[in-house]
Design a protein around this motif. Structure first.
Motif, short mmCIF file in Angstrom:
data_model
loop_
_atom_site.label_atom_id
_atom_site.label_comp_id
_atom_site.label_asym_id
_atom_site.label_seq_id
_atom_site.Cartn_x
_atom_site.Cartn_y
_atom_site.Cartn_z
N GLY A 376 0.79 -1.11 -0.02
CA GLY A 376 0.10 0.01 0.16
C GLY A 376 0.93 1.32 0.05
O GLY A 376 0.37 2.35 0.18
N ARG A 377 2.09 1.38 -0.27
CA ARG A 377 3.20 2.33 -0.26
C ARG A 377 4.17 1.99 -1.16
O ARG A 377 4.22 1.19 -1.71
N ASN A 378 4.88 3.10 -1.65
CA ASN A 378 6.08 3.10 -2.42
C ASN A 378 7.33 2.58 -1.57
O ASN A 378 7.57 3.67 -0.83
N MET A 379 8.11 1.72 -1.82
CA MET A 379 9.26 1.55 -1.08
C MET A 379 10.30 2.75 -1.38
O MET A 379 10.41 3.22 -2.41
N GLY A 380 10.92 3.20 -0.10
CA GLY A 380 11.63 4.55 -0.47
C GLY A 380 13.05 4.29 0.00
O GLY A 380 13.49 4.07 1.27
N MET A 381 14.04 3.95 -0.95
CA MET A 381 15.22 3.76 -0.73
C MET A 381 16.39 4.75 -1.13
O MET A 381 17.62 4.97 -1.65
N TRP A 382 15.76 6.10 -1.20
CA TRP A 382 16.27 7.19 -1.36
C TRP A 382 17.04 8.13 -0.34
O TRP A 382 16.72 8.10 0.66
N SER A 383 17.81 8.86 -0.89
CA SER A 383 18.19 10.13 -0.14
C SER A 383 18.12 11.53 -0.98
O SER A 383 18.25 11.35 -2.01
N GLN A 384 17.59 12.51 -0.14
CA GLN A 384 17.61 13.75 -0.89
C GLN A 384 18.20 14.93 0.12
O GLN A 384 17.81 15.02 1.14
N THR A 385 19.06 15.95 -0.66
CA THR A 385 19.61 16.87 0.13
C THR A 385 19.14 17.94 -0.43
O THR A 385 19.09 18.46 -1.74
N THR A 386 18.54 19.00 0.58
CA THR A 386 18.17 20.34 0.08
C THR A 386 18.79 21.35 1.03
O THR A 386 18.50 21.30 2.26
N GLY A 387 19.47 22.04 0.42
CA GLY A 387 20.43 23.01 1.28
C GLY A 387 21.45 22.14 2.31
O GLY A 387 22.33 21.49 1.86
N PRO A 415 6.53 -12.61 1.90
CA PRO A 415 4.99 -12.45 1.32
C PRO A 415 4.43 -11.26 1.67
O PRO A 415 4.55 -10.71 2.66
N GLU A 416 3.77 -10.73 0.58
CA GLU A 416 3.37 -9.08 0.90
C GLU A 416 2.30 -8.97 1.91
O GLU A 416 2.19 -7.98 2.51
N VAL A 417 1.65 -10.21 2.31
CA VAL A 417 0.50 -10.33 3.27
C VAL A 417 1.05 -9.99 4.87
O VAL A 417 0.42 -9.56 5.87
N TYR A 418 2.53 -10.21 4.93
CA TYR A 418 3.03 -10.06 6.25
C TYR A 418 3.43 -8.56 6.33
O TYR A 418 4.27 -7.93 6.10
N VAL A 419 2.53 -7.89 7.34
CA VAL A 419 2.58 -6.50 7.77
C VAL A 419 2.67 -6.55 9.34
O VAL A 419 1.91 -7.21 9.92
N ARG A 420 3.59 -5.70 9.84
CA ARG A 420 3.63 -5.60 11.30
C ARG A 420 2.27 -5.19 11.85
O ARG A 420 1.51 -4.50 11.39
N ASN A 421 2.07 -6.00 12.95
CA ASN A 421 0.93 -5.76 13.92
C ASN A 421 -0.70 -6.10 13.07
O ASN A 421 -1.43 -5.94 13.37
N ALA A 422 -0.48 -6.84 11.89
CA ALA A 422 -1.37 -7.58 11.23
C ALA A 422 -1.61 -9.07 11.41
O ALA A 422 -0.66 -9.51 11.92
N THR A 423 -2.70 -9.51 11.26
CA THR A 423 -3.00 -10.89 11.43
C THR A 423 -3.02 -11.74 10.36
O THR A 423 -2.81 -13.11 10.48
N GLN A 424 -2.88 -11.31 9.19
CA GLN A 424 -2.75 -12.13 7.92
C GLN A 424 -1.56 -13.04 7.73
O GLN A 424 -0.34 -12.25 8.20
#
Length: 575
Positions: A376-387, A415-424
Motif C-alpha cells: 500500500g505504499r512505495n518503497m523508499g530507498m532514496w536520499s535527498q539533500t536540500t541545502g 510475502p506481501e501479506v506480512y505487515v507488522r501488527n497485522a494478523t494475515q
C-alpha cells in the motif's frame, strides 16, 4: 564423531498421533525410552524413523539462528547487519565461521553434526527392521518397505549434504556401540558417491517409496524425490569440482537421471512463479517441508522485512550483481514480451536511469527496489539533500545496519501479506526439490554431455519451458554449447534465486573464485527536487566484499572432529 555415536537417544510420541491434520514430523518422539521398548512397539518404531527427517536441512535462514543464508555467502545478497556467521564466511575465515557463529547454527559444524546424527538414526532403524513386530495391517500396507525406503533416502540425502561441502567423508553404515572405534578415516568422494547411489537404488525398488502422499504426509520421501536426489547427486558428480577430466559419461548419467524424473509424468511447472514458495500444494513440488503461516518473528522481523515496513533488521539484501543478471525485455503494443537480452547488450534497450523498467518478470517476483508499490505504499530507498538538510526514504538510512546495505530487499522471502501488527499470514515452504530444478539439471547435463545439436535442442526445450512460464521468450536454437552454458548459468541464478543453490553452483562449477572476487555492488538512489530519481551503481564498503581462494572450494572439517580423531581423520588441504 565420537560425541555423535556415543550419544544414543531413543524417543517416542508424547501425544501419540493426536491429530491427523498435523504434519507427520509434528508426531515424532519427544521423550527418552529404552531401545528395547521402542523397537518392540511398531508405533514407537515408526515415530523413531520419522525423527530421521528432522536432521535434513529444512529452512533457508540457518547460518546464525534466523539471519544468514548461502545467498549472503554468494554474490546473490549481503547481510546488511554484517552478522558474524555471514561476515566470517565472506572473509574466508571458515573455521571462525563455525566456531564464533555457533557450531549448531551454520553451514559447517551444524551440517557435520546433524548429518551424522541423522545417519545414526537411519542406521539404527535399518538394523532393527527385521525384529519389529509389525501388525498384519502394517504388513498389508507395506509399511516396513516404505520405512526402509525412507531410511535409505534420508541416509543418502545426508551423505550428499556432507560430500557437497567437505568432499569424501567417513562412511558409517551401521550403528556403533559404545565399544566400537568410531575414529575412522575418510572415504574417497567416489566411494561416498557409490554408497549414495546404492542407497538410492534401494529406496526406489518396487513397493518401497510411493509416488505421492496425502497432505498430512508432505515432506516424506517419494519415488520422485529419490530420483530427483539422484539427478542432483549425479549433476554434482559431473561438475568440474568433481570431474576434473570432464568425463562426458558423467554428464550423460546426470542427464539420464533427470530424465527419469521427467518421464514419471507426475510433475509440471505451476502456472505462476511469484508464489512458488507460498502454496499448499503444487504440481511443481516434488518434496517440500510445509512451513505453516509464520508469525512475524525472527525469520521475517529480523531477516527480510524492511524497518520501514515494521521489520527489525532487513538483513537479506540482494546485490546489484544479482539484479544485473535479470535480462532486459522489449514488448509489443499489447504488452507481450517479444525479445530479451542481457543488460550489457547495447541493443537490449536497458536504460540505466530507468533500471527497473522492462525486466524479466521474475525480477519483480524476487526483488523489492526503490519506488515499487508494496503493502500500500512505495518503497523508499532514496536520499535527498536540500541545502544543508538530507532526508531519506522510509526504507533506507546510511551507515545503519538495520536497513538495506544495497537498497534492495528480498521479495521472494517476504510475502506481501506480512505487515507488522497485522494478523494475515501466508505459507512459506522449504522446497527440497521442485520440477524447475529438474528441468535445469537436465538442460545443463545434456548440454555438457557432448557438443551435439540434438543435445542442445533437448536442453533448450527444457530451459524454454521454464522461461515460457515466466513470460520470457525462448532461447534460440542457434546457440552454441558455450552460449547455452552461459544461458543456463543465468537461468539458474534467476529461476532458483535465494533458494540455496547459487553458492553451491559456483562451488561445483569452480566459478566461485572468479565470481566472488569481483566487486560486490549496490545502488545509490537520489531523489531530485521534482520527485524523479537518479540512479548510480556503487561498490559497497570493504565490509561487504567477499574473499575466496582455491582451498575454499571444500569446507574444513570441524577442527574438534580432527582433534578428537587421534590423527585418523584428515583435514582438507590448507585448512
Amino acid at each position: 564423531m565420537r560425541n555423535i555415536y556415543y550419544s544414543i537417544v531413543f524417543l517416542f510420541v508424547a501425544l501419540a498421533f493426536a491429530s491427523c491434520k498435523k504434519d507427520f514430523l509434528d508426531r515424532t518422539p519427544s521423550a527418552d525410552l529404552d531401545e528395547e521398548k521402542v523397537f518392540k512397539d511398531p508405533a514407537l518404531a515408526i515415530a523413531y524413523a520419522d525423527n530421521a527427517y528432522n536432521h535434513l536441512v529444512d529452512d533457508y535462514a540457518r547460518f546464525n539462528a534466523h539471519r544468514g543464508t548461502t545467498a549472503q555467502a554468494s554474490d546473490e545478497a549481503v547481510s546488511g547487519n554484517t552478522d558474524v556467521a555471514v561476515r566470517t564466511l565472506n572473509q574466508g575465515l571458515f573455521h571462525d565461521h563455525y566456531e564464533r557463529g555457533g557450531a549448531q547454527l551454520n553451514d559447517i559444524g551444524d551440517i557435520w553434526d546433524r548429518s551424522y546424527a541423522g545417519i545414526r538414526v537411519a542406521n539404527t532403524m535399518l538394523s532393527k527392521m527385521a525384529g519389529i513386530p509389525w501388525t498384519d495391517a502394517q504388513i498389508q500396507a507395506k509399511t516396513p518397505q516404505r520405512i526402509t525406503g525412507e531410511m535409505y533416502f534420508v541416509r543418502a540425502f545426508l551423505y550428499f549434504e556432507l560430500i557437497k561441502r567437505f568432499g569424501g567423508v567417513p562412511i558409517v553404515d551401521k550403528p556403533a556401540s559404545i565399544f566400537d572405534n568410531v575414529d575412522i578415516p575418510r572415504n574417497t568422494y567416489q566411494e561416498c558417491l557409490d554408497f549414495i547411489l546404492a542407497d538410492l537404488a534401494k529406496a526406489v525398488i518396487p513397493d518401497a517409496l510411493p509416488d505421492q502422499y496425502n497432505a498430512s504426509n508432505y515432506g516424506r520421501a517419494t519415488k520422485g524425490a529419490a530420483l530427483a536426489l539422484k539427478a542432483r547427486v549425479l549433476l554434482y558428480a559431473a561438475s568440474p569440482i568433481n570431474n576434473t577430466t570432464n568425463d562426458l559419461s558423467r554428464w550423460t548419467e546426470a542427464a539420464t537421471a533427470a530424465r527419469a524424473v521427467m518421464d514419471l509424468n507426475l510433475y509440471s511447472l505451476q502456472a505462476s512463479y511469484s508464489d512458488i514458495m507460498n502454496v499448499a500444494s503444487s504440481p511443481e513440488y516434488i518434496m517440500i517441508k510445509i512451513r505453516p503461516p509464520r508469525v512475524i518473528d525472527g525469520f521475517l522481523l529480523d531477516f527480510v522485512m524492511s524497518p520501514g515496513s515494521g521489520g527489525a533488521q532487513g538483513s537479506m539484501n540482494p546485490t546489484q550483481n544479482h539484479v544485473d543478471i535479470y535480462e532486459a525485455v522489449k514488448k509489443n503494443g499489447a504488452g507481450d514480451i517479444i525479445s530479451s537480452a542481457p543488460i550489457t547488450d547495447v541493443n537490449s534497450g536497458y536504460d540505466a536511469q530507468k533500471p527497473y523498467d522492462n525486466r524479466d518478470p521474475r525480477f519483480y517476483a524476487n526483488i523489492l527496489y526503490n519506488n515499487v508499490s508494496w503493502q500500500g505504499r512505495n518503497m523508499g530507498m532514496w536520499s535527498q539533500t536540500t541545502g544543508s538538510t538530507t532526508t531519506y526514504g522510509a526504507d533506507f538510512r546510511p551507515n545503519n545496519i538495520i536497513y538495506s546495505a544495497t537498497r534492495y530487499y528480498c521479495r521472494k522471502m517476504w510475502p506481501e501479506v506480512y505487515v507488522r501488527n497485522a494478523t494475515q499470514r501466508a505459507l512459506f515452504n522449504y522446497i527440497f526439490f521442485r520440477y524447475a530444478e529438474v528441468l535445469l539439471n537436465y538442460a545443463e547435463a545434456m548440454n555438457e554431455s557432448g557438443d551435439l545439436q540434438a543435445n542442445r535442442n533437448l536442453a533448450i526445450t527444457s530451459v524454454n519451458e521454464i522461461r515460457s512460464r515466466a513470460g520470457m521468450p525462448g532461447l534460440p536454437i542457434t546457440l552454441t554449447q558455450s552460449q547455452l552454458r552461459d544461458a543456463i548459468v543465468r537461468e539458474r541464478a534467476v529461476e532458483l534465486a535465494f533458494e540455496d543453490f547459487r553458492w553451491y553452483d559456483l562451488i561445483r562449477w569452480k566459478k566461485a573464485k572468479e565470481v566472488l572476487t569481483q566487486p560486490i555492488k549496490g545502488m545509490d538512489v537520489v531523489r531530485n527536487a521534482n520527485g524523479s530519481f537518479t540512479y548510480n551503481v556503487v561498490t559497497l564498503p570493504t565490509l561487504y566484499q567477499k574473499k575466496f581462494s582455491d582451498h575454499m572450494y571444500l569446507y574444513p572439517i570441524p577442527r574438534r572432529e580432527i582433534f578428537k580423531s587421534n590423527g585418523i581423520l584428515k583435514q582438507n588441504p590448507i585448512w
